[in-house]
Design a protein around this motif. Sequence first.
Motif, mmCIF file in Angstrom:
data_model
loop_
_atom_site.group_PDB
_atom_site.id
_atom_site.type_symbol
_atom_site.label_atom_id
_atom_site.label_comp_id
_atom_site.label_asym_id
_atom_site.label_seq_id
_atom_site.Cartn_x
_atom_site.Cartn_y
_atom_site.Cartn_z
ATOM 1 N N TRP A 92 -5.560 -5.125 -0.383
ATOM 2 C CA TRP A 92 -5.044 -4.327 -1.494
ATOM 3 C C TRP A 92 -4.870 -5.148 -2.773
ATOM 4 C CZ3 TRP A 92 -0.613 -1.687 1.745
ATOM 5 C CH2 TRP A 92 -1.203 -0.847 2.700
ATOM 6 N N LEU A 93 -5.198 -6.436 -2.719
ATOM 7 C CA LEU A 93 -5.153 -7.279 -3.911
ATOM 8 C C LEU A 93 -6.485 -7.192 -4.643
ATOM 9 C CD1 LEU A 93 -3.419 -10.495 -2.506
ATOM 10 C CD2 LEU A 93 -2.407 -8.816 -4.059
ATOM 11 N N ALA A 94 -6.421 -6.941 -5.944
ATOM 12 C CA ALA A 94 -7.634 -6.818 -6.755
ATOM 13 C C ALA A 94 -7.516 -7.711 -7.984
ATOM 14 C CB ALA A 94 -7.847 -5.364 -7.177
ATOM 15 N N ASN A 95 -8.683 -8.134 -8.474
ATOM 16 C CA ASN A 95 -8.753 -8.940 -9.693
ATOM 17 C C ASN A 95 -7.873 -10.185 -9.596
ATOM 18 O OD1 ASN A 95 -9.498 -9.702 -12.288
ATOM 19 N ND2 ASN A 95 -7.914 -8.441 -13.269
ATOM 20 N N PRO A 96 -8.051 -11.018 -8.547
ATOM 21 C CA PRO A 96 -7.235 -12.237 -8.445
ATOM 22 C C PRO A 96 -7.590 -13.233 -9.544
ATOM 23 C CG PRO A 96 -8.959 -12.240 -6.786
ATOM 24 C CD PRO A 96 -9.029 -10.891 -7.451
ATOM 25 N N ARG A 97 -6.582 -13.897 -10.073
ATOM 26 C CA ARG A 97 -6.789 -14.841 -11.165
ATOM 27 C C ARG A 97 -5.692 -15.912 -11.114
ATOM 28 N NH1 ARG A 97 -5.280 -9.792 -12.299
ATOM 29 N NH2 ARG A 97 -3.287 -9.457 -13.386
ATOM 30 N N LYS A 98 -5.955 -17.031 -11.775
ATOM 31 C CA LYS A 98 -4.999 -18.126 -11.836
ATOM 32 C C LYS A 98 -4.825 -18.549 -13.290
ATOM 33 C CE LYS A 98 -6.058 -19.844 -7.193
ATOM 34 N NZ LYS A 98 -6.534 -20.997 -6.376
ATOM 35 N N GLN A 131 0.675 -2.417 -9.338
ATOM 36 C CA GLN A 131 1.604 -3.384 -9.923
ATOM 37 C C GLN A 131 0.970 -4.758 -9.922
ATOM 38 O OE1 GLN A 131 5.104 -4.104 -7.472
ATOM 39 N NE2 GLN A 131 4.098 -3.197 -5.700
ATOM 40 N N VAL A 132 1.447 -5.592 -10.792
ATOM 41 C CA VAL A 132 0.942 -6.965 -10.892
ATOM 42 C C VAL A 132 1.902 -7.879 -10.144
ATOM 43 C CG1 VAL A 132 0.277 -8.836 -12.438
ATOM 44 C CG2 VAL A 132 -0.094 -6.459 -13.128
ATOM 45 N N VAL A 133 1.362 -8.706 -9.251
ATOM 46 C CA VAL A 133 2.169 -9.660 -8.500
ATOM 47 C C VAL A 133 1.693 -11.069 -8.808
ATOM 48 C CG1 VAL A 133 2.680 -8.038 -6.637
ATOM 49 C CG2 VAL A 133 0.667 -9.505 -6.467
ATOM 50 N N TYR A 178 -1.935 -5.398 -7.435
ATOM 51 C CA TYR A 178 -1.649 -4.981 -6.059
ATOM 52 C C TYR A 178 -1.545 -3.463 -6.033
ATOM 53 C CZ TYR A 178 0.466 -5.106 -1.408
ATOM 54 O OH TYR A 178 0.711 -4.933 -0.068
ATOM 55 N N GLN A 179 -2.475 -2.846 -5.313
ATOM 56 C CA GLN A 179 -2.566 -1.391 -5.255
ATOM 57 C C GLN A 179 -2.288 -0.909 -3.836
ATOM 58 O OE1 GLN A 179 -3.442 1.228 -7.790
ATOM 59 N NE2 GLN A 179 -2.401 2.172 -6.058
ATOM 60 N N VAL A 180 -1.078 -0.440 -3.596
ATOM 61 C CA VAL A 180 -0.743 0.180 -2.320
ATOM 62 C C VAL A 180 -1.209 1.631 -2.369
ATOM 63 C CG1 VAL A 180 1.121 0.779 -0.725
ATOM 64 C CG2 VAL A 180 1.247 -1.327 -2.057
ATOM 65 N N PRO A 181 -1.959 2.091 -1.369
ATOM 66 C CA PRO A 181 -2.455 3.478 -1.395
ATOM 67 C C PRO A 181 -1.328 4.481 -1.593
ATOM 68 C CG PRO A 181 -3.512 2.260 0.371
ATOM 69 C CD PRO A 181 -2.450 1.360 -0.194
ATOM 70 N N LEU A 225 3.438 1.040 6.559
ATOM 71 C CA LEU A 225 2.505 0.926 5.446
ATOM 72 C C LEU A 225 1.451 2.025 5.532
ATOM 73 C CD1 LEU A 225 1.970 -2.952 5.318
ATOM 74 C CD2 LEU A 225 3.321 -1.549 3.765
ATOM 75 N N PRO A 226 1.011 2.542 4.402
ATOM 76 C CA PRO A 226 0.004 3.619 4.404
ATOM 77 C C PRO A 226 -1.396 3.088 4.672
ATOM 78 C CG PRO A 226 0.619 3.073 2.157
ATOM 79 C CD PRO A 226 1.520 2.261 3.038
ATOM 80 N N VAL A 227 -1.637 2.668 5.898
ATOM 81 C CA VAL A 227 -2.910 2.060 6.273
ATOM 82 C C VAL A 227 -3.867 3.153 6.717
ATOM 83 C CG1 VAL A 227 -4.042 0.446 7.830
ATOM 84 C CG2 VAL A 227 -1.775 -0.081 6.920
ATOM 85 N N ASP A 228 -5.091 3.101 6.202
ATOM 86 C CA ASP A 228 -6.117 4.060 6.593
ATOM 87 C C ASP A 228 -6.553 3.765 8.022
ATOM 88 O OD1 ASP A 228 -8.087 5.903 6.747
ATOM 89 O OD2 ASP A 228 -9.336 5.062 5.141
ATOM 90 N N ALA A 229 -6.630 4.791 8.840
ATOM 91 C CA ALA A 229 -7.017 4.587 10.241
ATOM 92 C C ALA A 229 -8.469 4.150 10.364
ATOM 93 C CB ALA A 229 -6.786 5.869 11.041
ATOM 94 N N ASP A 230 -9.305 4.544 9.407
ATOM 95 C CA ASP A 230 -10.710 4.149 9.448
ATOM 96 C C ASP A 230 -10.842 2.725 8.914
ATOM 97 O OD1 ASP A 230 -11.289 6.688 10.360
ATOM 98 O OD2 ASP A 230 -11.576 7.467 8.308
#
Length: 556
Positions: A120-126, A64-66, A56-59, A86-91
């Motif tokens: 913002w979630l990357a590399n999801p796995r189970k 961090q890993v969740v 989980y990558q917040v700009p 939240l730091p949300v990009d306007a674009d």
Amino acid sequence: MKQQNLKTWFKSGSPWVWMTGGGVSIAVIMTIGLLMLIAVRGLGHFWPADVLEADYQVPGQPAQVVAGEVVEAEEVPRARLAASGLPVDADGGEFMTRELLKVGNRELFGADFNWVVGEWLANPRKPESLVVFERREWGNFYGYLLGVKESGRLVAEGEGAWKELLSRIERVAGLHEQLAQLERADIGRVNHALERLRLKERGLELGGDLDADAQADLAAERAQWGVRYRELESQLVVLQQEFNRDSVLVRTADGREEEITLGKVVRAYQPNAMGLGEKFGFYFAKLWEFVSDEPREANTEGGIFPAIFGTVMMTLIMAVLVTPFGVLAAIYLREYAKQGPLTRVIRIAVNNLAGVPAIVYGVFGLGFFVYVLGGSIDRLLFAEALPAPTFGTPGLLWASLTLAILAVPVVIVATEEGLARIPRALREGSLALGATKAETLWKVVLPMASPAMMTGLILAVARAAGEVAPLMLVGVVKLAPSLPVDGNYPYLHLDQKIMHLGFHIYDVGFQSPNVEAARPLVYATALLLVLVIALLNLSAVYIRNRLREKYKALDH
């Protein structure tokens, strides 16, 4: 010509038949849809959902890993997320995905549930090795099993740790049952006997009969129970030490290590590694736990058996109390009372009582049954226990009596209508054959009116079993795991407070500190309440149909 046909069609009454049929169809469809919604939302809670792990990558913040179960996902406006800080990009697009994760590990994160932004979630796995620990307190714990300890000594790690963990959890479950039996049944029996001795001594003192011989007998009996209590207490200490002997080392998804005592763990499972058959087995085990176990974690975990038992017990006692009073009142109004203005006023009053708000009955029950009647019973029969109340406090008996008062108008009206339908010729024929009026009533009239009595009882059960407001005042509480029936004299404790499915729904839905955890249990409990009421009603309907078939020949 068409206008004439339309007028003829309206005059025939067909439109109204179609309208009423359509109304019934819509009502049936809405009822079935509501039940399906409750069933899907409630029963789905017990399915062992897969646990997602992702980066989980917040700009602007470190990654961090969740890890957690995906409970809900929704599309929300980007501007709304930006307004929340939240730091949300306007674009970008107008909407973003927001997911609710059940992350557990409450002692580490402070809450069981957490909202994350899906983009913002990357590399999801189970990962199959991820373990879910269901605990008796503090909710679920998600992590990786590192090792198993016994009395602080590491006994298993690596691949062999999982089998060792399962065997020790099974051992702990057996010890938990022994502890429950020891604390509630055995020690509870000793405490009950000691309390009865105390009350007996107090009663003798109030009556002036507490002489030296009586004191010696009481002291000897108290000493015997004291010896038994010390024996049980020593067993309890040994069991508690064994219960808390084992523990596990666990690593969370973000790398922190924790040690969990197995005495706090109900079960451990690896949902990502479970096949479909294993998941179904787990699902039905959880369903059985829900209907057979007692609640945990402020009623948001565990089962609701005390609430089921309390609901059924209170409804049955209510039915036993309301039926004779309602039937006798209907018999008097129809068969014995002189039909005049006073009788009509009484019937109007009975009909109006059926429309009185339920909370008014609760206030009446609290004021009259609990304080007046219960207080009087305590002063007459339980003076030795005063000032502690016995029946002068809300309990099962007063809750049942309050529901009986609430439902008695329904039974009176239904029974009186059933008595009115019996032909007068049957009464006259019985009297002409030499039967007395009482014999005619008992052997001819009442058997034929019994289906109507059962109809009144069905309506009374349907109304009373789902009531909540009056019960909050006269005996129903948030948590009462001890059942009103046990092995201690007098075995059925009518003065004891109980749990109720309707109040349980209110408490879990509106008073729970953990709203997200409680929400599915509200649906599951509501479905169970509907099923319990339906089962009670179907039983009464079956009895009514049998009675109707039995006396159908007499009716013709």
